[in-house]
Scaffold this motif. Structure first.
Motif, short mmCIF file in Angstrom:
data_model
loop_
_atom_site.label_atom_id
_atom_site.label_comp_id
_atom_site.label_asym_id
_atom_site.label_seq_id
_atom_site.Cartn_x
_atom_site.Cartn_y
_atom_site.Cartn_z
N UNK A 145 0.85 -1.20 0.00
CA UNK A 145 0.00 0.00 0.00
C UNK A 145 0.88 1.24 0.00
N UNK A 146 1.85 1.28 0.91
CA UNK A 146 2.75 2.43 1.01
C UNK A 146 3.62 2.55 -0.24
N UNK A 147 4.08 1.40 -0.78
CA UNK A 147 4.91 1.44 -1.98
C UNK A 147 4.14 2.02 -3.16
N UNK A 148 2.89 1.59 -3.32
CA UNK A 148 2.07 2.13 -4.42
C UNK A 148 1.83 3.62 -4.21
N UNK A 149 1.63 4.03 -2.97
CA UNK A 149 1.44 5.45 -2.68
C UNK A 149 2.71 6.22 -3.03
N UNK A 150 3.86 5.65 -2.68
CA UNK A 150 5.13 6.30 -3.01
C UNK A 150 5.36 6.38 -4.50
N UNK A 151 5.00 5.33 -5.23
CA UNK A 151 5.15 5.34 -6.69
C UNK A 151 4.30 6.44 -7.31
N UNK A 152 3.03 6.54 -6.86
CA UNK A 152 2.15 7.58 -7.40
C UNK A 152 2.68 8.97 -7.16
N UNK A 153 3.18 9.23 -5.94
CA UNK A 153 3.68 10.55 -5.60
C UNK A 153 5.00 10.85 -6.31
N UNK A 154 5.85 9.83 -6.44
CA UNK A 154 7.12 10.04 -7.12
C UNK A 154 6.91 10.32 -8.61
N UNK A 155 6.03 9.55 -9.24
CA UNK A 155 5.75 9.77 -10.67
C UNK A 155 5.18 11.15 -10.91
N UNK A 156 4.28 11.59 -10.02
CA UNK A 156 3.74 12.93 -10.19
C UNK A 156 4.82 13.98 -9.92
N UNK A 157 5.70 13.68 -8.98
CA UNK A 157 6.80 14.60 -8.71
C UNK A 157 7.71 14.78 -9.92
N UNK A 158 7.83 13.71 -10.75
CA UNK A 158 8.70 13.77 -11.94
C UNK A 158 7.96 14.34 -13.15
N UNK A 159 6.70 13.87 -13.35
CA UNK A 159 5.97 14.22 -14.58
C UNK A 159 4.78 15.14 -14.31
N UNK A 160 4.69 15.68 -13.10
CA UNK A 160 3.50 16.45 -12.71
C UNK A 160 3.19 17.64 -13.57
N UNK A 161 4.22 18.27 -14.14
CA UNK A 161 3.98 19.47 -14.97
C UNK A 161 3.19 19.15 -16.23
N UNK A 162 3.11 17.85 -16.61
CA UNK A 162 2.41 17.46 -17.82
C UNK A 162 1.02 16.87 -17.53
N UNK A 163 0.65 16.83 -16.24
CA UNK A 163 -0.60 16.18 -15.84
C UNK A 163 -1.52 17.19 -15.18
N UNK A 164 -2.81 17.16 -15.53
CA UNK A 164 -3.81 18.00 -14.88
C UNK A 164 -4.12 17.41 -13.50
N UNK A 165 -3.83 18.17 -12.45
CA UNK A 165 -3.94 17.65 -11.10
C UNK A 165 -5.38 17.30 -10.74
N UNK A 166 -6.35 18.13 -11.15
CA UNK A 166 -7.75 17.84 -10.81
C UNK A 166 -8.23 16.56 -11.49
N UNK A 167 -7.83 16.34 -12.73
CA UNK A 167 -8.20 15.10 -13.42
C UNK A 167 -7.55 13.91 -12.73
N UNK A 168 -6.31 14.08 -12.28
CA UNK A 168 -5.62 13.00 -11.58
C UNK A 168 -6.32 12.67 -10.26
#
Length: 409
Positions: A254-277
């Motif tokens: 559970x924590x690993x998946x949470x970390x993966x989601x946050x890390x990926x957004x930390x890297x690619x977040x500028x290309x993703x709409x946060x509200x849609x996410x």
């Protein structure tokens, strides 16, 4: 930003400390219940007290942290965290009342946890960066990776030391915030510029959009912590898997998946709409809660618990980032949002404990459980976890309402 690398490292370690404060005690829930006779309600009260203390700390910090200064608050956060964890080793060995020993320790390290969530995020937010939302998500990923580390290491140490020597584990973890105290004395920190603050705490709570954001933060904290706090016991007692397997493949993944989601957004977040996410994360969390409770196959149920971490990954840092980008209020904004998050973190797991006790103690449940080949305790835990589904549903509704309100404004 290179000149602030040590500052970032200290903040990352601060969030690892936060993961220790929040997630260590639930790993001992089965020991507490079997060895000391703690009820589900008392275990739920431990979670409740943790977050109620943090709420009280957040409330005090709303008005004073900008004036007191980030460095002093950061040092105090690590001091109280280290002290509380050390007391969880000391008090059970000198007090005859185990409930008092555990509760006093929780009170101390919960003060540290409250200070961490109030001061660490604004320290990072104040650093020069062109992608604030991504930076916030990456910061909070260290809470998730810290949770993975805490679960794996603590589970292995528990296996090594034995259940009877569980109290050595908090003492080992106390060393991390103790070292981080020294770090925060030394690293460069950009203190709050009071003249740049555009919104007072009163103006924030008078904003309808901010109030909605606070309500969504409540749901974010609840959706995350219901699964995080109860997954260990749920996997072991409701799904019937061994503790080591349950801890690794339940709360740990559970924590690993949470970390993966946050890390990926930390890297690619500028290309993703946060509200849609956030909308997608809310839907995924709903399905994961349903899967954990209703899948008859333990592997499928464990997978649902794990994937729930991906669903909740952007909820807390996402709401902080959305609010911080709209309102310039220094640490006061983060303190108010932390109040909302901690209300959810306390109410959600507490509701799970109350529902679990109520269902497992019902006479009607005895016959229902017998007909389905499970124990009343298992059925009670499933009902408790299922009650948590209300929070991602409400967050989904809130995300749609916020988009409409911002569009109108």
């Amino acid at each position: 930003m290179n000149s602030y690398k040590k500052t970032l490292l200290s903040c990352y370690l601060g969030y690892v400390t936060q993961s220790i404060v929040i997630n260590l005690a639930p790993l001992f829930f089965v020991i507490f219940k079997d060895t000391f006779g703690f009820t589900y309600t008392f275990l739920a009260n431990l979670v409740l007290v943790t977050f109620l203390i943090q709420i009280a700390v957040d409330a005090v910090c709303v008005k004073f942290v900008n004036f007191f200064g980030y460095r002093k608050v950061a040092i105090l956060s690590q001091f109280f965290s280290a002290t509380g964890l050390a007391l969880l080793f000391i008090l059970p060995n000198i007090l005859s009342d185990m409930r008092a020993a555990v509760m006093i320790s929780v009170l101390f390290y919960s003060v540290g946890g409250g200070l961490i969530e109030v001061v660490i995020s604004p320290i990072v937010d104040a650093l020069p960066s062109e992608a604030k939302e991504s930076s916030m998500s990456l910061l909070h990923s260290f809470y998730s990776w810290g949770q993975v580390f805490v679960i794996v290491v603590s589970t292995l140490l528990l296996k090594l030391f034995g259940d009877g020597n569980w109290f050595f584990i908090p003492l080992i973890w106390a060393m991390l915030p103790a070292v981080n105290i020294i770090n925060f004395f030394r690293v460069p920190i950009i203190e709050p510029a009071l003249e740049e603050i555009k919104f007072t705490p009163r103006e924030l709570v008078e904003s309808k959009v901010f109030v909605l954001a606070m309500a969504m933060m409540i749901c974010s904290g609840a959706a995350e912590q219901v699964m995080a706090q109860w997954a260990s016991m749920f996997c072991e007692m409701a799904l019937g898997v061994p503790k080591v397997v349950g801890d690794i493949f339940g709360p740990c993944l559970f924590a690993a998946c949470m970390g993966i989601g946050r890390t990926l957004y930390g890297i690619f977040g500028s290309k993703i709409d946060l509200r849609a996410a956030l909308t997608g994360c809310s839907l995924l969390t709903v399905f994961c809660y349903l899967g954990a409770v209703f899948f008859g196959n333990p592997i499928a149920a464990l997978a649902s618990c794990a994937l729930c971490g991906l669903g909740v990954s952007l909820m807390w840092p996402g709401m902080l980032a959305l609010s911080a980008s709209r309102y310039k209020s220094g640490a006061a904004l983060f303190a108010l949002m932390a109040i909302g998050g901690d209300i959810g973190c306390s109410v959600g797991p507490y509701l799970t404990g109350i529902v679990s006790d109520a269902v497992s103690g019902s006479e009607k449940v005895l016959s229902m459980a017998a007909q389905n080949g499970i124990t009343p305790e298992q059925l009670g835990l499933k009902a408790g976890i299922l009650s948590g589904i209300i929070f991602p549903v409400l967050l989904l509704v809130g995300t749609l309402l916020m988009k409409e309100k911002i569009t109108r404004n």
